[in-house]
Write an enzyme that holds these catalytic residues in place. Structure first.
Site, PDB file in Angstrom:
ATOM      1  N   GLU A 144       0.804  -1.228   0.000  1.00  0.00           N
ATOM      2  CA  GLU A 144       0.000   0.000   0.000  1.00  0.00           C
ATOM      3  C   GLU A 144       0.835   1.276   0.000  1.00  0.00           C
ATOM      4  O   GLU A 144       0.886   2.004   1.002  1.00  0.00           O
ATOM      5  CB  GLU A 144      -0.964   0.017   1.191  1.00  0.00           C
ATOM      6  CG  GLU A 144      -2.093  -0.979   1.060  1.00  0.00           C
ATOM      7  CD  GLU A 144      -3.197  -0.759   2.090  1.00  0.00           C
ATOM      8  OE1 GLU A 144      -2.959  -0.073   3.099  1.00  0.00           O
ATOM      9  OE2 GLU A 144      -4.308  -1.258   1.870  1.00  0.00           O
ATOM     10  N   GLU A 315      -6.892  -7.494  -0.529  1.00  0.00           N
ATOM     11  CA  GLU A 315      -7.389  -7.552   0.844  1.00  0.00           C
ATOM     12  C   GLU A 315      -8.877  -7.214   0.821  1.00  0.00           C
ATOM     13  O   GLU A 315      -9.255  -6.130   0.382  1.00  0.00           O
ATOM     14  CB  GLU A 315      -6.654  -6.540   1.735  1.00  0.00           C
ATOM     15  CG  GLU A 315      -5.164  -6.789   1.835  1.00  0.00           C
ATOM     16  CD  GLU A 315      -4.450  -5.766   2.723  1.00  0.00           C
ATOM     17  OE1 GLU A 315      -5.124  -5.025   3.466  1.00  0.00           O
ATOM     18  OE2 GLU A 315      -3.211  -5.704   2.651  1.00  0.00           O
TER      19      GLU A 315
END
Ligand code: GAL
Length: 633
Positions: A144, A315
């Site tokens: 991320e 995710e």
């Protein structure tokens, strides 16, 4: 293609004795993928050069032998303490000048040469060791980029790198002074080494300076990611992904994506709801256990473009998370709905974060597929159900949508640098347009701001493209699709100045923006015939046929053949009118959706999703709360 499921697992968090059972349970649940490794640097290399691969070798073997495919993450989002001790100036610095210290994660500056070398070293070692491992079937770079607001860094390393970047871009400091208009307030520089980072100035810094800093910061992420991708690619044939985020636009995701094989993103529908642009409290109350009906789909469509067709959810929220202002549990059925929605938009895989809830450290309050005591959490049943459904049901056949929506990261930075009114953001504007298209039952492709991305569409919505390169301008004028441009189209040159001929300066089109105003959000300007302009309005002069106007007769949308110039930020009903006109001209059938219900067409089916907590009657039949329906086309 067979759609697949997976989960995110941290073998280093659990005693080795449970790995085998965990792996067997993942396989039994119908999961294919297991992502590991992305935060494990301190266990791989507890001290400089002291490499402990043995446990990771065993973890990969245990998972692989259970039939799972491993996604191996490079661990560079969590440099261990010794790395920071070795390079104390590698920490990012915030806009207030404070270092972002060790003790959580993402504590690095993308511009720090020493840290980049450490990353090259650990990624090389990892790819040398696992590049040909039969169980490692995909890679993830870092974790991320941009999470916790970590793209912009005001460190010494960033300052030095920014000066180099400027020298390459402008070649002479006189050219930079001219481009930025530094004569204003005596801001001229005598040399590139005079240029500082645009923070801690008395009042706002020069917008051209800030926009260049944003471009530079994005380029630093691209460079950082490319270094890892090149190392892995030279040592492995497995595809490389990165897990991007929702609502993060601080770097050019397309440019990062061009060095990767797969785009993936991390989807937390309930966590995001509180931050969704333009959503009032009643909307948040209504969707508190379901998430916003358009937010996930928007990112699915965006990341399909970033991945050039190949994308995953790396995710997926399985239950309450720990990080939003409020963290409710999903309505039963939503984990299944979110998963199917991703597949309907073309996801190859959906991985649940995380396998087991951790009883220690920062994410104790974050649910997993298992509880901390290893009993099943409610999401497990829904994951198993989807696993069964994807093997039994027909394959999803993706198809090009009839409508394109352009999303441009640079436009987002330009709006951010100069919003003109509080709360006005490019992302917000584009998302409002997207919502309206979906309320009309239209399937949408989000596309890059490039001429080549525009072929084959019946309608193109391109709101807010503040900096519009000539080739894209030409392509938008030449396409046979119906096009909507504006507000603020081509409002600035690439140097962030007002164009000499005034915007939007479209060849052959008699239209000028003669004045712009921003307005309090609680003072909408009503449109004749319904809807309103809120927050922002271009005053336009010239020819064209008026499509929308204010009650006092000021034009808000003007048509020039297939092109419509939109002059204001519309509210929901205003956008619905614009989309209805657009669809009509493009020959597309409008299917106004019941509130909270959305559809997505593939090549062979129409998927229906019910984001509400009640049964809704649709053209395709009754949809229960959190219901998913597949209708052959
Ligand atoms: C993501 C992150 C994960 C985990 C998760 C919690 O942003 O990639 O590591 O922190 O959020 O929801």
């Amino acid at each position: 293609m067979q759609r697949t499921l997976g989960t995110c697992y941290y073998p280093e968090h659990w005693p080795e004795e449970v790995w085998e059972e965990d792996a067997a349970r993942m396989a039994a649940a119908g999961l294919t993928w297991v992502r590991i490794g992305e935060f494990a640097w301190a266990r791989i290399e507890p001290a400089p050069g002291d490499l402990r691969w043995d446990w990771l070798d065993r973890a990969i073997a245990v998972l692989g032998q259970a039939g799972l495919k491993v996604v191996l993450g490079t661990p560079t989002a969590t440099p261990p303490r010794w790395v920071v001790d070795k390079h104390p100036d590698m920490l990012a610095v915030d806009a207030q000048g404070h270092p972002r210290k060790f003790g959580s994660r993402r504590h690095y500056c993308f511009s720090h040469a020493g840290y980049l070398e450490e990353c090259r070293r650990i990624v090389t070692l990892m790819a040398d060791r696992y590049g040909r491992n039969p169980y490692v079937a995909a890679w993830q770079t870092d974790n991320e980029y941009g999470c916790h607001d970590t793209i912009l860094s005001y460190s010494q390393a960033a300052r030095a790198a920014f000066r180099d970047w400027l020298a390459q871009r402008y070649q002479s400091v006189q050219a930079l002074n001219r481009a930025w208009g530094n004569v204003f307030w005596s801001m001229d520089y005598a040399r590139f080494d005079d240029v500082d980072l645009p923070n801690l100035t008395v009042t706002e810094p020069n917008p051209s300076h800030v926009l260049d800093f944003r471009r530079f910061s994005s380029d630093q992420v691209v460079r950082f990611n490319r270094a890892q991708a090149e190392i892995i690619r030279a040592r492995s044939d497995a595809p490389i992904a990165h897990n991007y985020m929702g609502r993060v636009t601080d770097f050019d995701h397309y440019a990062v994506g061009d060095d990767l094989d797969i785009a993936s993103w991390d989807s937390y529908p309930l966590g995001f709801l509180e931050n969704v642009v333009g959503a009032g409290d009643s909307h948040k109350r209504r969707y508190t256990r379901q998430g916003d009906p358009d937010f996930q789909a928007f990112h699915h469509d965006l990341y399909r473009a970033v991945g050039r067709g190949r994308w995953w959810v790396m995710e997926q929220q399985p239950g309450p998370v720990n990080w939003a202002p409020y963290n409710p549990a999903p309505l039963p059925g939503m984990v299944r709905l979110w998963t199917w929605e991703a597949f309907a938009h073309g996801a190859e895989a959906v991985c649940y974060f995380r396998w087991r809830q951790a009883p220690f450290a920062q994410e104790q309050m974050h649910a997993g597929l298992l509880r901390p005591d290893s009993a099943e959490a409610p999401a497990m049943d829904e994951a198993r159900q989807v696993a069964a459904e994807i093997t039994e049901a027909p394959q999803v056949q993706p198809a090009q949508a009839p409508v394109a929506l352009i999303f441009d990261y640079e436009a987002d930075w330009a709006w951010d640098v100069q919003p003109h009114g509080a709360g006005l953001s490019y992302f917000g504007l584009v998302f409002e347009g997207y919502r309206a298209l979906r309320r009309a039952g239209l399937s949408v492709d989000i596309v890059r701001p490039e001429a080549a991305a525009l072929t084959g569409y019946r309608a193109i919505l391109a709101p807010g493209l503040m900096i519009l390169p000539n080739d894209l301008k030409a392509a938008l004028l030449e396409t046979e699709a119906q096009v909507v441009l504006g507000p603020r189209a081509a409002a600035r040159t690439r140097d962030m100045a007002i164009p000499a001929a005034l915007p939007p300066d479209l060849p052959g089109i008699d239209l000028k923006v003669t004045r712009v105003e921003s307005m309090r959000p609680d003072m909408p300007v009503p449109l004749a015939g319904g809807g309103a302009v809120t927050g922002y309005l271009d005053e336009i002069a010239g020819a064209g046929e008026t499509e929308l106007e204010t009650e006092t007769g000021q034009p808000v949308a003007r048509r020039f053949g297939v092109l419509t110039y939109l002059a204001g930020w519309l509210d929901g009903p205003g956008f619905d009118r614009l989309v209805a006109d657009l669809a009509d001209r493009a020959g597309l059938t409008l299917r106004p959706m019941p509130e909270g219900v959305r559809i997505r067409d593939t090549g062979t089916e129409r998927f229906w999703f019910n984001y509400t907590d009640a049964t809704v009657t649709t053209d395709a039949g009754d949809l229960p709360p959190a219901g998913v329906l597949r209708q052959p086309l």
